[in-house]
Design a protein around this motif. Structure first.
Motif, PDB file in Angstrom:
ATOM      1  N   VAL A 283      50.194  49.649  52.758  1.00  0.00           N
ATOM      2  CA  VAL A 283      51.089  50.330  51.820  1.00  0.00           C
ATOM      3  C   VAL A 283      50.513  50.241  50.407  1.00  0.00           C
ATOM      4  O   VAL A 283      50.235  49.148  49.905  1.00  0.00           O
ATOM      5  CB  VAL A 283      52.498  49.722  51.865  1.00  0.00           C
ATOM      6  N   LEU A 284      50.345  51.399  49.762  1.00  0.00           N
ATOM      7  CA  LEU A 284      49.861  51.432  48.389  1.00  0.00           C
ATOM      8  C   LEU A 284      50.931  50.920  47.437  1.00  0.00           C
ATOM      9  O   LEU A 284      52.128  51.086  47.679  1.00  0.00           O
ATOM     10  CB  LEU A 284      49.460  52.852  47.996  1.00  0.00           C
ATOM     11  N   HIS A 285      50.492  50.335  46.343  1.00  0.00           N
ATOM     12  CA  HIS A 285      51.406  49.774  45.356  1.00  0.00           C
ATOM     13  C   HIS A 285      50.860  50.049  43.958  1.00  0.00           C
ATOM     14  O   HIS A 285      49.645  50.003  43.736  1.00  0.00           O
ATOM     15  CB  HIS A 285      51.532  48.258  45.563  1.00  0.00           C
ATOM     16  N   ASP A 286      51.741  50.355  43.018  1.00  0.00           N
ATOM     17  CA  ASP A 286      51.313  50.463  41.628  1.00  0.00           C
ATOM     18  C   ASP A 286      50.623  49.184  41.192  1.00  0.00           C
ATOM     19  O   ASP A 286      51.140  48.087  41.411  1.00  0.00           O
ATOM     20  CB  ASP A 286      52.526  50.682  40.714  1.00  0.00           C
ATOM     21  N   LEU A 287      49.490  49.329  40.513  1.00  0.00           N
ATOM     22  CA  LEU A 287      48.847  48.172  39.897  1.00  0.00           C
ATOM     23  C   LEU A 287      49.145  48.082  38.407  1.00  0.00           C
ATOM     24  O   LEU A 287      48.842  47.067  37.780  1.00  0.00           O
ATOM     25  CB  LEU A 287      47.327  48.236  40.094  1.00  0.00           C
ATOM     26  N   ARG A 288      49.708  49.174  37.872  1.00  0.00           N
ATOM     27  CA  ARG A 288      49.980  49.249  36.445  1.00  0.00           C
ATOM     28  C   ARG A 288      48.735  48.818  35.661  1.00  0.00           C
ATOM     29  O   ARG A 288      47.649  49.327  35.890  1.00  0.00           O
ATOM     30  CB  ARG A 288      51.231  48.446  36.087  1.00  0.00           C
ATOM     31  N   SER A 289      48.859  47.852  34.759  1.00  0.00           N
ATOM     32  CA  SER A 289      47.739  47.567  33.856  1.00  0.00           C
ATOM     33  C   SER A 289      46.607  46.780  34.484  1.00  0.00           C
ATOM     34  O   SER A 289      45.576  46.554  33.826  1.00  0.00           O
ATOM     35  CB  SER A 289      48.253  46.845  32.607  1.00  0.00           C
ATOM     36  N   VAL A 290      46.737  46.361  35.731  1.00  0.00           N
ATOM     37  CA  VAL A 290      45.558  45.859  36.446  1.00  0.00           C
ATOM     38  C   VAL A 290      44.487  46.944  36.469  1.00  0.00           C
ATOM     39  O   VAL A 290      43.286  46.672  36.515  1.00  0.00           O
ATOM     40  CB  VAL A 290      45.940  45.421  37.874  1.00  0.00           C
ATOM     41  N   THR A 291      44.930  48.203  36.415  1.00  0.00           N
ATOM     42  CA  THR A 291      44.012  49.346  36.349  1.00  0.00           C
ATOM     43  C   THR A 291      42.984  49.167  35.241  1.00  0.00           C
ATOM     44  O   THR A 291      41.801  49.512  35.406  1.00  0.00           O
ATOM     45  CB  THR A 291      44.809  50.642  36.115  1.00  0.00           C
ATOM     46  N   LYS A 292      43.420  48.637  34.112  1.00  0.00           N
ATOM     47  CA  LYS A 292      42.527  48.485  32.956  1.00  0.00           C
ATOM     48  C   LYS A 292      41.293  47.652  33.301  1.00  0.00           C
ATOM     49  O   LYS A 292      40.165  47.998  32.934  1.00  0.00           O
ATOM     50  CB  LYS A 292      43.290  47.830  31.801  1.00  0.00           C
ATOM     51  N   SER A 293      41.505  46.543  33.996  1.00  0.00           N
ATOM     52  CA  SER A 293      40.387  45.663  34.327  1.00  0.00           C
ATOM     53  C   SER A 293      39.431  46.328  35.310  1.00  0.00           C
ATOM     54  O   SER A 293      38.213  46.110  35.254  1.00  0.00           O
ATOM     55  CB  SER A 293      40.915  44.352  34.906  1.00  0.00           C
ATOM     56  N   ILE A 294      39.963  47.136  36.211  1.00  0.00           N
ATOM     57  CA  ILE A 294      39.113  47.844  37.171  1.00  0.00           C
ATOM     58  C   ILE A 294      38.297  48.918  36.462  1.00  0.00           C
ATOM     59  O   ILE A 294      37.120  49.134  36.775  1.00  0.00           O
ATOM     60  CB  ILE A 294      39.973  48.415  38.308  1.00  0.00           C
ATOM     61  N   VAL A 295      38.903  49.573  35.477  1.00  0.00           N
ATOM     62  CA  VAL A 295      38.140  50.531  34.662  1.00  0.00           C
ATOM     63  C   VAL A 295      37.022  49.800  33.919  1.00  0.00           C
ATOM     64  O   VAL A 295      35.917  50.333  33.748  1.00  0.00           O
ATOM     65  CB  VAL A 295      39.079  51.276  33.694  1.00  0.00           C
ATOM     66  N   GLY A 296      37.295  48.548  33.503  1.00  0.00           N
ATOM     67  CA  GLY A 296      36.230  47.757  32.891  1.00  0.00           C
ATOM     68  C   GLY A 296      35.053  47.543  33.829  1.00  0.00           C
ATOM     69  O   GLY A 296      33.898  47.575  33.403  1.00  0.00           O
ATOM     70  N   LEU A 297      35.331  47.322  35.113  1.00  0.00           N
ATOM     71  CA  LEU A 297      34.244  47.198  36.094  1.00  0.00           C
ATOM     72  C   LEU A 297      33.464  48.505  36.207  1.00  0.00           C
ATOM     73  O   LEU A 297      32.229  48.504  36.290  1.00  0.00           O
ATOM     74  CB  LEU A 297      34.804  46.816  37.464  1.00  0.00           C
ATOM     75  N   LEU A 298      34.184  49.611  36.233  1.00  0.00           N
ATOM     76  CA  LEU A 298      33.526  50.918  36.346  1.00  0.00           C
ATOM     77  C   LEU A 298      32.626  51.190  35.147  1.00  0.00           C
ATOM     78  O   LEU A 298      31.549  51.790  35.292  1.00  0.00           O
ATOM     79  CB  LEU A 298      34.581  52.021  36.482  1.00  0.00           C
ATOM     80  N   TYR A 299      33.063  50.738  33.974  1.00  0.00           N
ATOM     81  CA  TYR A 299      32.214  50.946  32.796  1.00  0.00           C
ATOM     82  C   TYR A 299      30.891  50.196  32.956  1.00  0.00           C
ATOM     83  O   TYR A 299      29.818  50.724  32.621  1.00  0.00           O
ATOM     84  CB  TYR A 299      32.927  50.486  31.526  1.00  0.00           C
ATOM     85  N   GLY A 300      30.966  48.987  33.494  1.00  0.00           N
ATOM     86  CA  GLY A 300      29.743  48.219  33.708  1.00  0.00           C
ATOM     87  C   GLY A 300      28.800  48.883  34.696  1.00  0.00           C
ATOM     88  O   GLY A 300      27.570  48.838  34.531  1.00  0.00           O
ATOM     89  N   ILE A 301      29.368  49.487  35.731  1.00  0.00           N
ATOM     90  CA  ILE A 301      28.537  50.212  36.700  1.00  0.00           C
ATOM     91  C   ILE A 301      27.865  51.403  36.036  1.00  0.00           C
ATOM     92  O   ILE A 301      26.653  51.634  36.192  1.00  0.00           O
ATOM     93  CB  ILE A 301      29.395  50.671  37.895  1.00  0.00           C
ATOM     94  N   ALA A 302      28.651  52.178  35.273  1.00  0.00           N
ATOM     95  CA  ALA A 302      28.088  53.353  34.596  1.00  0.00           C
ATOM     96  C   ALA A 302      27.040  52.953  33.568  1.00  0.00           C
ATOM     97  O   ALA A 302      26.032  53.653  33.385  1.00  0.00           O
ATOM     98  CB  ALA A 302      29.213  54.154  33.936  1.00  0.00           C
TER      99      ALA A 302
END
Length: 369
Positions: A91-110
């Motif tokens: 079941v999917l669940h809102d992560l709300r601002s946990v999203t921010k930290s995952i975007v931080g990981l994506l920035y490092g990959i890019a």
């Protein structure tokens, strides 16, 4: 909002592949002493009404799934009510601002692929579509690092309810151009001096990824992060402009959230493959500014120390992603521990009570060095 905790599922499964590739569907149970003790402590907390609103919990230690629990409760998809949901491993669940930290990981990959600017580069130089802002001397010192550390020195207030446009993130979602809105806030301080919680900073970070990669954020995340982790199911909520929200829009299962924690614990490596560059994680998980309460903040990750097992010595380092309602991802490198939680106490002033009880009164008191 508070919902009654009901324990619906509990599992403990041994990992069969090394380097972060958990066999979640294995029927082999790892009934370790730690897992049994944690189950008992969690039962006591639930019986005392101390786990209100907890929807999902996955605890892993040393690459082994120790505890997995779910409960039914009222839930939302952003502001849309979903009614009473029977939460479970799929079941999917809102992560709300946990999203921010995952975007931080994506920035490092890019960044490792040369697709986005380095942290020291000018921020407004990346947004030539706003020449009037670039000409403002008060903003010329802004860098990507100020975005990553939320130290832009621009006015932003998310302390107000997320139900009206007096809240800065809500106002951004209703603005004609969310990126201009985030960049055009009044200057209230010197960049780099003060941490101000800002969904606008994460929005700008997401935009830089989109500009640099030429892909929408969900597509880039799927290709570079989720698929390498065998995460096939996720949702990224978009605003009225159709832009996926880098600040709060990601929805994952709690198992997938735990997998991301395992990736961070493994210094960016999963199943023998480097997904997030280790140098980026080392940079992201270094405290660069203090947040209210005294903990540290790196590149979109919270940082601090715990005292495990009631001791006053041997502080245990932690890195965390946190979201409204009680969404939590804790990585305790010193203990080889990953804790992923989802909950439904959105906008509740006491929303941190349940995660704190689970972490401090159940998990940390049970951990032996």
């Amino acid at each position: 909002m508070a919902t009654q905790h009901q324990n619906c599922e509990e599992a403990a499964t041994r990992q069969h592949a090394q380097g972060g590739s958990t066999d979640w569907t294995s029927s082999g149970h790892a009934e370790t002493d730690l897992g049994l003790e944690l189950a008992e402590r969690l039962d006591r907390l639930a019986g005392a009404g101390r786990t209100e609103g907890l929807h999902g919990l996955v605890i892993m230690r040393h690459d082994q799934l120790i505890v997995e629990r779910y409960s039914a409760g009222e839930d939302f998809r952003w502001s849309d009510p979903l009614g009473r949901v029977s939460h479970g491993p799929d079941v999917l669940h809102d992560l709300r601002s946990v999203t921010k930290s995952i975007v931080g990981l994506l920035y490092g990959i890019a960044l490792a692929h040369g697709q986005v600017p380095t942290p020291k580069e000018s921020l407004l130089r990346q947004f030539p579509e706003f020449p009037d802002l670039a000409d403002d001397p008060a903003r010329t010192r802004l860098t990507i690092e100020h975005v990553l550390t939320m130290t832009m020195g621009l006015e932003w207030n998310e302390d107000l309810p997320y139900t009206g446009t007096t809240n800065s993130e809500n106002a951004m979602e209703h603005a004609p151009d969310r990126h201009r809105f985030a960049l055009d806030r009044p200057v209230i301080g010197i960049p780099g001096e003060r941490w101000i919680y800002s969904g606008g900073a994460s929005t700008l970070l997401g935009r830089l990824i989109v500009k640099g990669t030429g892909q929408p954020l969900p597509q880039y995340a799927r290709q570079m992060l989720f698929e390498p982790l065998d995460i096939s199911t996720f949702e990224w909520i978009t605003g009225t402009d159709g832009v996926a929200s880098p600040a709060s829009g990601l929805r994952l299962t709690v198992r997938s959230l735990a997998q991301l924690g395992q990736l961070v614990l493994g210094n960016g490596k999963w199943a023998g493959r480097h997904i997030v560059p280790a140098p980026w994680l080392q940079a992201a998980l270094r405290p660069r500014v203090r947040v209210p309460g005294g903990n540290g903040y790196g590149y979109h990750w919270y940082l601090g120390t715990f005292r495990a097992n009631g001791t006053t010595t041997n502080p245990v380092r932690w890195a965390a992603a946190m979201g409204n309602g009680g969404q939590r991802l804790f990585i305790l490198h010193d203990l080889g521990l990953v804790i992923a939680m989802t909950a439904g106490n959105y906008d509740d002033p006491s929303q941190s009570t349940t995660p704190a009880a689970v972490l401090e009164e159940a998990i940390l008191t049970a951990i032996k060095h």
